[in-house]
Design an enzyme around this catalytic site. Structure first.
Site, mmCIF file in Angstrom:
data_model
loop_
_atom_site.group_PDB
_atom_site.id
_atom_site.type_symbol
_atom_site.label_atom_id
_atom_site.label_comp_id
_atom_site.label_asym_id
_atom_site.label_seq_id
_atom_site.Cartn_x
_atom_site.Cartn_y
_atom_site.Cartn_z
ATOM 1 N N HIS A 1 3.099 5.748 -2.643
ATOM 2 C CA HIS A 1 1.930 5.032 -2.106
ATOM 3 C C HIS A 1 1.232 5.833 -1.006
ATOM 4 O O HIS A 1 0.099 5.532 -0.644
ATOM 5 C CB HIS A 1 2.331 3.636 -1.606
ATOM 6 C CG HIS A 1 3.007 3.611 -0.267
ATOM 7 N ND1 HIS A 1 4.374 3.502 -0.125
ATOM 8 C CD2 HIS A 1 2.518 3.663 0.994
ATOM 9 C CE1 HIS A 1 4.683 3.484 1.163
ATOM 10 N NE2 HIS A 1 3.568 3.586 1.861
ATOM 11 N N ASP B 1 8.741 4.172 -5.662
ATOM 12 C CA ASP B 1 7.863 4.533 -4.551
ATOM 13 C C ASP B 1 8.187 5.918 -4.003
ATOM 14 O O ASP B 1 8.199 6.134 -2.795
ATOM 15 C CB ASP B 1 7.941 3.492 -3.427
ATOM 16 C CG ASP B 1 6.783 3.629 -2.439
ATOM 17 O OD1 ASP B 1 5.744 4.198 -2.823
ATOM 18 O OD2 ASP B 1 6.916 3.177 -1.277
ATOM 19 N N SER C 1 6.006 5.955 6.546
ATOM 20 C CA SER C 1 6.278 5.988 5.110
ATOM 21 C C SER C 1 6.469 7.416 4.625
ATOM 22 O O SER C 1 5.636 8.287 4.887
ATOM 23 C CB SER C 1 5.136 5.330 4.338
ATOM 24 O OG SER C 1 5.060 3.963 4.630
#
Length: 345
Positions: A83, A113, A190
């Site tokens: 993402h 992910d 992230s």
């Protein structure tokens, strides 16, 4: 009146001496903790890079994003979140010394992910090693390194709060064996590293729960090892496909008793793709899958989990409930087509 002075005197330590000893012990413990975090930061910190993405493909006037990544080989292989890179046209990596290099996407796996990048024109980079996440224990010290909210090379520390969690990915599938930690994470973390006290990357930070405090998640390093090997070998992660959409639904008790099964839940098929393995096997909308290849199916997530790479191009036995009656069906899954981003990269 109770007198405790004799107990203290019997040990040969005065109250003043006892009070003086405690801060020294606490200081020693604090130094050990600090030294562990400092050591991890110095060893792994240089391998964590800032991932800068340009506007997404086909968009105009849209700003790019920021995230983190982990260099896992000296020739420039970088792990991050799928993402973070999305469908961006331009990706740049910035290391702790401020050196910027362009990067290309080798493969993405939205189901976990994760994404694998390669830094262009970069050699002999500082890199980190992936550890064995199966050896983790609850309460173990972990350090998170990333670029939260654009603040580069930020370090936070915490513990492993829980193991074996499951969270839903952006693709709708469940990511299994996720690590829960209380190390503070924010947007921009992230793709960053969750590191053990042995300076091994045991997780890739992936998600936070908005509004919650101290609840953050990381994809386990063993999952990352699997995805990494699949992308290097095939350019994407191979999974089986039968061509259905469905939802988790309860199995009526009378149907379960009549069929002689123990399932309380199953995977209710809503749609069947034309000319798919499911259509060729004779599956119909309304069928409830309760077993596949000997594995009990208690919902859509179980069905997705069973359809892994080991079941591609194999004829499997499937048990379904159709109008309350148990039926056995042979089905031959095929390989799922990779996403368009993976084909283009």
């Amino acid at each position: 009146m109770l007198d405790f002075t004799s107990d203290v005197a019997g040990d040969g330590v005065s109250p003043a001496q006892a009070s003086d000893a405690s801060p020294a012990d606490d200081q020693a413990l604090l130094d050990a903790y600090s030294n562990a975090v400092i050591d991890v930061t110095e060893r792994v910190g240089p391998a964590v890079v800032r991932v800068e993405t340009g506007p997404k493909a086909g968009s105009r006037g849209e700003r790019g994003g920021l995230g983190s990544g982990i260099v896992i080989s000296p020739d420039g292989l970088v792990l991050t979140n799928s993402h973070v890179v999305g469908s961006s046209k331009a990706i740049r990596l910035r290391d702790t010394e401020g050196v910027v290099t362009d990067a290309q996407v080798l493969g993405v796996d939205p189901d976990t992910d994760l994404a694998l990048l390669r830094a262009n024109h970069a050699r002999d980079l500082r890199y980190a090693s992936l550890g064995n996440s199966k050896k983790l224990r609850r309460g173990q010290l972990v350090v998170a390194i990333g670029n939260p909210l654009g603040f580069e090379s930020t370090v936070t520390a915490g513990v492993v709060s829980a193991l074996g969690r499951s969270i839903r990915s952006v693709s709708g599938r469940m990511i299994e064996d996720v690590i829960q930690t209380d190390a503070a994470l924010n947007p921009g973390n992230s793709g960053g590293a969750l590191v053990s006290s042995a300076a091994e990357v045991i997780g890739i930070n992936t998600a936070i729960i908005q509004g919650a405090q101290g609840i953050c998640f990381a994809v386990a390093s063993n999952t990352a090892q699997f995805v990494l090997s699949e992308i290097i070998r095939h350019g994407y992660v191979r999974r089986a496909h039968i061509g259905v959409s469905g939802q988790t639904a309860p199995v009526p008790r009378r149907h379960a008793v009549l069929a002689g099964v123990d399932n309380k839940m199953g995977a209710l098929l809503m749609q069947i793709e034309p000319d798919s393995p499911a259509a060729r096997a004779g599956l119909l909308p309304g069928d409830v899958v309760i077993r596949l290849d000997g594995v009990e199916i208690n919902g859509v997530d179980d069905l997705i989990r069973v359809l892994d790479r080991d079941r591609i191009d194999r004829t499997l036995a499937m048990d379904v409930l159709r109008l309350g009656r148990l039926r056995g069906i042979d089905i031959h899954p095929i390989e799922r087509k990779p996403a368009s981003r993976q084909l283009a990269s």
